[in-house]
Write a protein that holds these residues in place. Sequence first.
Motif, short mmCIF file in Angstrom:
data_model
loop_
_atom_site.label_atom_id
_atom_site.label_comp_id
_atom_site.label_asym_id
_atom_site.label_seq_id
_atom_site.Cartn_x
_atom_site.Cartn_y
_atom_site.Cartn_z
N PHE A 542 0.84 -1.19 0.00
CA PHE A 542 0.00 0.00 0.00
C PHE A 542 0.88 1.24 0.00
O PHE A 542 2.01 1.24 0.50
N GLU A 543 0.34 2.30 -0.53
CA GLU A 543 1.06 3.58 -0.57
C GLU A 543 0.05 4.72 -0.63
O GLU A 543 -1.15 4.52 -0.72
N GLY A 544 0.57 5.97 -0.58
CA GLY A 544 -0.27 7.16 -0.59
C GLY A 544 -0.25 7.84 0.76
O GLY A 544 0.17 7.27 1.78
N SER A 545 -0.72 9.09 0.79
CA SER A 545 -0.68 9.87 2.03
C SER A 545 -1.57 9.26 3.11
O SER A 545 -1.36 9.50 4.29
N ALA A 546 -2.60 8.50 2.70
CA ALA A 546 -3.48 7.83 3.66
C ALA A 546 -3.49 6.32 3.42
O ALA A 546 -4.44 5.65 3.79
N CYS A 547 -2.43 5.80 2.76
CA CYS A 547 -2.33 4.37 2.40
C CYS A 547 -3.55 3.93 1.61
O CYS A 547 -4.04 2.80 1.75
N GLN A 548 -4.06 4.85 0.80
CA GLN A 548 -5.31 4.59 0.09
C GLN A 548 -5.11 3.81 -1.20
O GLN A 548 -6.09 3.39 -1.82
N CYS A 549 -3.87 3.62 -1.64
CA CYS A 549 -3.62 2.98 -2.93
C CYS A 549 -2.84 1.67 -2.75
O CYS A 549 -1.96 1.56 -1.88
N GLU A 554 1.19 -0.20 -13.03
CA GLU A 554 0.64 -0.66 -14.31
C GLU A 554 0.20 0.51 -15.18
O GLU A 554 0.50 0.56 -16.38
N ALA A 555 -0.52 1.48 -14.58
CA ALA A 555 -1.01 2.62 -15.37
C ALA A 555 0.09 3.62 -15.68
O ALA A 555 -0.11 4.54 -16.48
N CYS A 556 1.25 3.46 -15.04
CA CYS A 556 2.37 4.39 -15.29
C CYS A 556 3.32 3.87 -16.37
O CYS A 556 4.23 4.59 -16.79
N ARG A 557 3.13 2.61 -16.81
CA ARG A 557 4.02 2.02 -17.80
C ARG A 557 3.73 2.58 -19.19
O ARG A 557 2.58 2.80 -19.57
N THR A 558 4.80 2.81 -19.96
CA THR A 558 4.66 3.34 -21.32
C THR A 558 4.89 2.22 -22.34
O THR A 558 5.14 1.07 -21.98
N VAL A 563 8.75 3.57 -16.72
CA VAL A 563 7.78 4.14 -15.77
C VAL A 563 7.81 5.65 -15.91
O VAL A 563 8.84 6.29 -15.64
N CYS A 564 6.71 6.19 -16.40
CA CYS A 564 6.55 7.65 -16.55
C CYS A 564 7.65 8.23 -17.44
O CYS A 564 8.08 9.39 -17.24
N CYS A 570 5.87 7.01 -9.96
CA CYS A 570 4.53 6.45 -9.97
C CYS A 570 4.03 6.33 -8.54
O CYS A 570 4.61 5.61 -7.73
N LYS A 571 2.97 7.08 -8.23
CA LYS A 571 2.37 7.03 -6.90
C LYS A 571 0.88 6.82 -7.05
O LYS A 571 0.22 7.52 -7.81
N CYS A 572 0.37 5.86 -6.33
CA CYS A 572 -1.04 5.49 -6.41
C CYS A 572 -1.43 5.20 -7.85
O CYS A 572 -2.50 5.61 -8.33
#
Length: 760
Positions: A542-549, A554-558, A563-564, A570-572
Amino acid sequence: MCFKIYYEEEFSFFFLLPFMQNFTKAGEQDAVRCNTRANLIRRGCKENEIISPLNKLNIAKDDPLSASENGQVVQMRPQKIDLDLRPGLPVSFNVSFKAAEGHPVDLYYLMDLSYSMKDDLANVKVLGTDLFAALRKITNHARIGFGAFVDKTVLPYTNTNKEKLLKPCDENDQQCQAAFGYRHVLSLTPNKNDFEAEVKKQFISGNLDSPEGSLDAMMQAAVCEDKIGWNSNSTRLIVLTTDAGFHMAGDGKLAGILEPNDEQCHMENNLYVKSTEMDYPSVGQLATQLEKNRIQTIFAVTQNVESVYKELSKMIPKSEVGVLSSDSKNVVELIEKAYNALSSKVTITHDSLPENVRVVYRPICSHGEKSENQGVCDQVRVIFEITVTADLCMENKFFTISPRGIKDTLTVTINTTCKCQCDTAGPIGDPHPHCNNSGSISCGICRCNKGHVGQFCNCKIGDKDEHTLRASCQKDNGTECEGRGDCVCGRCECHNTDSGSQYYGPYCECDDDHCEKFQNQQCGGIRRGKCKCGKCDCNPGFEGSACQCKTSDEACRTINNSVCNGRGSCKCNQCECRGGYQRPHCLECPGCTDPCQTKVNCIECLGFESGPFKKNCSEACKTISSKIVEKFTFTSKECKQKDSEGCWMTFKLVQLVGEDNYEAEIRKQRECPPPPNFIAIIGGSIAAVALIGILLLMLIKLLLYMKDLKEFKKFENEKKKSKWAEVRHHSELFVQTEIAVTHFRLVSLDSDCVVVLVSC
């Protein structure tokens, strides 16, 4: 030592626990002694040790209601109350009001004398007897006065032609007075004959526009108390009669009048002398002065403006509106009806309240209106229940309550109980074991002797002063222990949080109760992460300021599996781009400098081994891979830049993964300008010099010719003036002259004569 009293919403009772020692647990503040009775008993406090101060009310002056016509009239009681309040705890008391019969009445008749009121003035001139008869039904102490108004005597309100100012009416009207703003005609008098005599002297006047200066007139009638003759103990009435609307604040700009109305009296010789210098008053200004001077208003207006004055009446306290007939014959009936409506309704209110004080009025009558600003009742005898609450501590604050239009007042003085009302466990100053014999007990709290500090006086400061010790408990010179602990011997002892855990850190700056929430759980719940010192420490996955992700890129891959694009993180499962690059994959940077310009020196050294980076090209341009081509294969835009030798280079760039990685294609041939033609330059220069020389010679020749021509014309003029003898032969001319000839020039020659210019 006492501390601040806290209170709860909805006026829940709160109490102080002064005596019990060791009541506070480790890390707790002494403020926990302040709580509800149930909570204190639950924590072991005895009933007789709980102090709960109550509100105190003292009626300092309470004269009985009196309707005596000869003595002092008292219509409201009590007249003075002193309150000692507990912050947040309301207190209620009753106020009685009874309207006195036969109370003196002052009526000031304020009439519009514009031309449209011509018929009405004729009826008002014989109004005195009926008007006084109507007032006698109310009181034996009635007085009446008279004033008139039209409008400001400036354009566009009034015709400023000199003749029109003197006679603003029609030419056929013989009885017409000069234009004016407001005129006070008759001060308040009990003599009806005086009223009729003065009114009969009045004539109609006129102006240009439809609205009149009625607010100007009412303001002066309200503030010029001595001029009008208002009685300090009377019921004061202004009756305004008009058939038109009114000008108000801001309208004066049409005439260039910008100075606001100052709400002061400006009467000289019974005329309002500042009419053309000050703007009309606002409705708010007029309402304030009418209420301040206890004046009630009756608007006697024609039907065409009834709706306008009903709206005005809503903004002016204690006012009524009546409809005049076209010739004002019903004005006495109208005044009588409006006065009864005003006198039958009692409105009680206050002046400006002290800060953090609330007042609620509840009339005890059949037709009453409860409000926080005023109490209203449609009865002449009524009781009002008034509730006062002080929200914070204060001393010797007061406000005044009074019925609108009535002189009687009630002064309410407020003090608050904000100190501990408890006795010490022993004489003040006696050492107590609870305070390590270095201080005394006061309300259950240690008061340390000089040289000792701490909750239990257990810290001896020695050579250091208390200020130095406390400074060591302040982070960046801020609040001591961040307001979350006590400074004991130069170190912070942290308090407990509301949840029962404890603040921690050198300055009590950390707690594990105030992190960002996700799905209404701190750090998304224990499964996702934990709160540490105000920030979420996420569990693996888990990651994010509130561990929300969930941890994923996957969505950051080109397309190239980066990655980006190497230009962000890549965050959340979303790219956070650096340096101005944009989502979703940090591919484009609209605000970045064009690489065609920034990479030109590297292109020159890589493609043509020249330029500023010639000596260290491999090091300075290591982020660019290049190749020389005849034709481009890249689809990116074509760059064309000048190199250090003035040649045009053509190349294309493709950005690779990363912020400053490029691949370049450089066209083999540069476009260099041809070398200069020295033969042409030298030949051209010689030709130019020769041409300039010829032009100069021609210019000199022209100047000489112009000079000779000028001298010849001068000679011709002198020849005409002289009386020379005709000389036909050349020899006679030279014999007669005695001048030594050194130079001569042949100027003109014909068959009979030779003309010679001679220089001596």
